[in-house]
Design a protein around this motif. Structure first.
Motif, PDB file in Angstrom:
ATOM      1  N   THR A 211     -30.285 -42.995   6.943  1.00 12.11           N
ATOM      2  CA  THR A 211     -30.971 -44.135   7.534  1.00 12.11           C
ATOM      3  C   THR A 211     -31.164 -43.990   9.033  1.00 12.11           C
TER       4      THR A 211
ATOM      5  N   THR B 244     -34.573 -41.091  -1.756  1.00 11.27           N
ATOM      6  CA  THR B 244     -34.157 -41.819  -0.558  1.00 11.27           C
ATOM      7  C   THR B 244     -35.218 -41.802   0.536  1.00 11.27           C
TER       8      THR B 244
ATOM      9  N   GLU C  19     -37.640 -44.476  -0.049  1.00 14.02           N
ATOM     10  CA  GLU C  19     -37.012 -45.791   0.146  1.00 14.02           C
ATOM     11  C   GLU C  19     -36.852 -46.107   1.631  1.00 14.02           C
ATOM     12  N   LEU C  20     -36.486 -45.112   2.432  1.00 12.50           N
ATOM     13  CA  LEU C  20     -36.236 -45.353   3.848  1.00 12.50           C
ATOM     14  C   LEU C  20     -37.513 -45.432   4.670  1.00 12.50           C
ATOM     15  N   THR C  21     -38.502 -44.626   4.321  1.00 10.96           N
ATOM     16  CA  THR C  21     -39.729 -44.594   5.123  1.00 10.96           C
ATOM     17  C   THR C  21     -40.697 -45.700   4.741  1.00 10.96           C
TER      18      THR C  21
END
Length: 377
Positions: free
Chosen positions: A12, A40, A43-45
């Protein structure tokens, strides 16, 4: 228009500043794509175009052994995380370059695959230094350990048939999302450009603002990746803040296990917005939390857990903007005493205000995008 490929680890704090930079680049008419371990990275971007490079589950922070300190922690980070992550990501980064045809690869400092592939293909590459840890040459006084790290990098370069330099530092441009007011002087600035924090908007989080009662607010948070590990420390924070009737304590407990009548305990908060209403922040020393706090001119109490957090805590303390605690030993009286000191001694707030001013002057995402646009390609 240029095409920028952003190569990131599934972490993150390393993705967050680049999200803001990506939005600025897109706003200027450039084409941006991401590449990193899935799911991930997506999901994070929260981006539309993401190229898969490895399995994020293999490199989840939660899989790291607890309690590693000193060289044991560094050894695990390099041997069991950074090097295997690079090997796992290279094939995906290669495919992303083939499909996207970037003009520039912007690689996080811990995503060596970006540097490896860009160097092999003679593409310009830029380092995103989301944390200042490596900039101060922390291994300079430990030549044997520095040589060991160099050896691991040499192994990576040999396996992937690349003859470039240090994979952590682009020779063309290193975007440092901090300022010298926090890091202190850097011996070899070279290609480093200090742009200050790049703070991206976070996803909406519900929060009952009417529960804030007007007393000075002290927030205690250990970020998103330390839920189980941080339960003891957060419990001590609850006890410490409950014994401070002149402030309102807000403890972020992702597990939902802690209860208190005197302290506000919640699972999540819209952190940037709540920090702006606070008087001080008690945290683990994650770069994003430290940056958000200092960008609001607030003093910190930091209890570092792992990785770069100890160095960030030292930087904050040296800058005069806060104090540090032992994460594994601090009890409620220690926490209460330290929080009281940063709240009552105006020198801490004054130092935090100086760092805030340096952040504002550095230019943030606008400066970062300017530097990227100035690259020859």
């Amino acid at each position: 228009m240029s095409r920028f490929l952003l190569v990131v680890p599934p972490l993150t704090g390393h993705v967050a500043p680049l999200r803001a930079v990506a939005a600025e680049l897109v706003g200027r008419g450039h084409d941006v794509a991401w590449c990193g371990p899935e799911p991930t990275t997506s999901e994070l971007t929260r981006a539309g175009r993401v190229y898969a490079a490895g399995d994020a589950l293999e490199f989840a922070v939660e899989r790291r052994p607890e309690g590693l300190r000193g060289f044991a922690a560094l050894k695990y980070l390099w041997e069991q995380y950074l090097v295997p992550l690079a090997d796992a990501m290279v094939p995906g980064v290669e495919k992303a370059v083939e499909a996207f045809h970037p003009d520039v690869v912007l690689a996080d400092q811990q995503a060596f695959a970006g540097a490896l592939v860009a160097s092999r293909r003679s593409l310009p590459w830029v380092t995103s230094a989301s944390t200042s840890t490596e900039l101060g040459d922390p291994l300079g006084a430990m030549p044997k350990i520095a040589a060991w790290v160099d050896g691991l990098q040499e192994g990576l370069r040999a396996r992937h048939k690349v003859s470039c330099g240090d994979l952590r530092f682009s020779p063309e441009l290193i975007l440092a999302f901090t300022t010298v007011s926090l890091t202190g002087p850097i011996a070899d600035v070279g290609a480093v450009r200090f742009v200050g924090p790049a703070l991206a908007p976070a996803p909406p989080v519900g929060f009952s603002w009417d529960r804030l009662d007007g007393r000075p607010l002290v927030i205690a948070t250990l970020g998103t990746a330390n839920a189980a590990l941080g339960r003891r420390f957060l419990s001590e924070c609850v006890d410490a803040l409950a014994g401070m009737p002149d402030v309102q304590g807000l403890v972020v407990d992702p597990t939902g296990e802690l209860l208190s009548d005197e302290v506000l305990v919640v699972k999540r908060i819209p952190q940037a917005e709540v920090v702006r209403k606070a008087a001080a922040v008690l945290c683990h020393g994650g770069h994003n939390t430290v940056s958000e706090t200092l960008a609001s001119g607030l003093p910190l109490v930091i209890a570092p857990i792992r990785d770069d957090q100890s160095m960030l805590a030292q930087q904050v303390e040296t800058a005069g903007a806060g104090l540090r605690l032992r994460f594994d030993r601090a009890k409620a009286p220690d926490i209460r005493r330290t929080v009281t000191e940063v709240l009552t001694d105006p020198a801490y707030a004054a130092a935090a205000a100086r760092v805030r001013a340096s952040f504002a002057a550095a230019g943030g995402v606008v400066a970062a995008a300017d530097h990227l646009e100035s690259l020859p390609h």
